[in-house]
Design a protein around this motif. Structure first.
Motif, short mmCIF file in Angstrom:
data_model
loop_
_atom_site.label_atom_id
_atom_site.label_comp_id
_atom_site.label_asym_id
_atom_site.label_seq_id
_atom_site.Cartn_x
_atom_site.Cartn_y
_atom_site.Cartn_z
N TYR A 103 34.93 33.64 52.26
CA TYR A 103 34.27 34.87 51.82
C TYR A 103 35.19 36.08 51.92
N GLU A 104 36.07 36.11 52.94
CA GLU A 104 37.00 37.24 53.07
C GLU A 104 37.88 37.38 51.83
N ILE A 105 38.28 36.25 51.27
CA ILE A 105 39.14 36.28 50.08
C ILE A 105 38.33 36.64 48.83
N VAL A 106 37.20 35.98 48.65
CA VAL A 106 36.45 36.13 47.40
C VAL A 106 35.74 37.47 47.32
N LEU A 107 35.26 37.98 48.45
CA LEU A 107 34.52 39.24 48.41
C LEU A 107 35.42 40.44 48.08
N ALA A 108 36.72 40.24 48.09
CA ALA A 108 37.62 41.31 47.64
C ALA A 108 37.43 41.59 46.15
N ASP A 143 26.69 38.37 36.95
CA ASP A 143 27.28 39.05 38.10
C ASP A 143 27.66 38.15 39.27
N THR A 144 27.82 36.83 39.06
CA THR A 144 28.02 35.91 40.18
C THR A 144 29.30 35.09 40.01
N LEU A 145 30.05 34.96 41.12
CA LEU A 145 31.19 34.05 41.17
C LEU A 145 30.78 32.80 41.96
N ILE A 146 31.02 31.63 41.37
CA ILE A 146 30.73 30.36 42.03
C ILE A 146 32.05 29.77 42.51
N VAL A 147 32.14 29.49 43.82
CA VAL A 147 33.36 28.94 44.41
C VAL A 147 33.03 27.56 44.99
N ASP A 148 33.58 26.54 44.37
CA ASP A 148 33.32 25.15 44.78
C ASP A 148 34.57 24.63 45.50
N ILE A 149 34.46 24.42 46.82
CA ILE A 149 35.60 24.06 47.66
C ILE A 149 35.72 22.54 47.79
N VAL A 150 36.96 22.04 47.69
CA VAL A 150 37.26 20.64 47.98
C VAL A 150 38.07 20.61 49.28
N GLU A 151 37.45 20.15 50.36
CA GLU A 151 38.10 20.14 51.66
C GLU A 151 38.94 18.87 51.86
N ARG A 152 39.94 18.98 52.71
CA ARG A 152 40.74 17.82 53.09
C ARG A 152 39.98 16.98 54.12
#
Length: 298
Positions: A103-108, A143-152
């Protein structure tokens, strides 16, 4: 013989056809009257929507045609004024890492015009975190960004000079969170042992019957492996991929025939391709030098 023509027939038929249209308009008007919006508000919303879509389409067209950056910037700002700017962020599939870092990265990007968000650059920023193998980012208008994370996925625990980390199948070191280290996971020990995880996996795959019994693998002198079993024995393997695989396969064969593990031997030395050595616990009745004995010819 004269033919009679009835006047008014066409007009009546036309009138008959017109009735359903009138009924449809009446039902549509009744439906619109029940909505909690005035006609003026709906017209304004439709106008803003159309302008926003046109502005968004203009930005994409400008990018495609290679128009000057100033034109693209102005079109992007117009899209933002029409309501197409980042107001919400939705992060998905974060389980093992700290979600707040994402969130720190994307909320910028908050309050930035949607066309101005550089999705590829945002992806590069997120994949700098060791836990993130990939990030798929998309715009959900308006107005929305969708961030789909692929974790190791952690494969083993890596210990090096007092530091404890997790590593995945690629050898990427992962900072563990409290409670993430499973005592049942394979432990690898030694300087840069994480970079040899693929070689270790290939080695253990050569003797699948022994793999569940291996508790720890130590990368010794940056050249070979020592394996420690859950029963406490240490198996010293020779240098080189082919020799180490052959030695492990031979040990698995001997253990299958003679049940070497769990029989009181503390150390098996297979570094010599010609002979195998074993060490038993020291006995007070025997000299110390008798602890090392030849076990079998290979």
């Amino acid at each position: 013989m004269a033919t009679r023509i009835k006047r008014g027939t066409s007009a009546k038929r036309g009138a008959t056809r017109a009735k359903p249209r009138t009924a449809q308009r009446s039902r549509a008007n009744a439906f619109l009257a029940r909505l909690p919006f005035t006609e003026e508000q709906m017209q304004k919303a439709a106008t803003i929507g159309i302008l926003g879509i046109l502005a968004l389409g203009g930005v994409i067209t400008a990018q495609f045609m290679g128009l000057p950056g100033m034109v693209q910037e102005e079109m992007a700002l117009a899209a933002g004024r029409a309501g197409f700017e980042v107001k919400k962020v939705e992060v998905r599939n974060v389980d093992k890492m700290n979600e707040l870092k994402v969130y720190e990265i994307v909320l910028a990007q908050k309050d930035r015009s949607m066309p101005q968000v550089d999705l590829e650059e945002l992806r590069r920023e997120l994949t700098r975190f060791s836990w993130i193998a990939d990030a798929r980012i998309s715009r959900q208008l308006p107005d929305t960004l969708i961030v789909d994370i692929v974790e190791r996925e952690p494969l083993a625990v890596w210990e090096d000079r007092g530091r404890v980390m997790l590593v995945d199948a690629e050898g990427v070191a992962l900072e563990p969170s409290p409670g993430q280290i499973d005592p049942k996971m394979l432990r690898i020990v030694g300087k840069r042992a994480n970079t040899r995880i693929k070689d270790l996996t290939k080695l253990l795959d050569a003797a699948p019957a022994l793999t569940p019994q291996v508790k720890e693998a130590e990368w010794v002198g940056n050249r070979r492996w020592n394996l420690t079993f859950h029963t406490g024995e240490v198996l010293a393997l020779p240098e080189g991929e082919d020799l180490s695989q052959a030695a492990l396969i031979n040990f698995a064969r001997m253990d299958g025939v003679n049940r070497l593990l769990g029989k009181g031997v503390t150390y098996f030395d297979l570094r010599d391709p010609e002979r195998a050595y074993l060490r038993r616990p020291r006995s007070p009745a025997k000299p110390e030098g008798d602890a090392l004995a030849s076990a079998a010819d290979q």
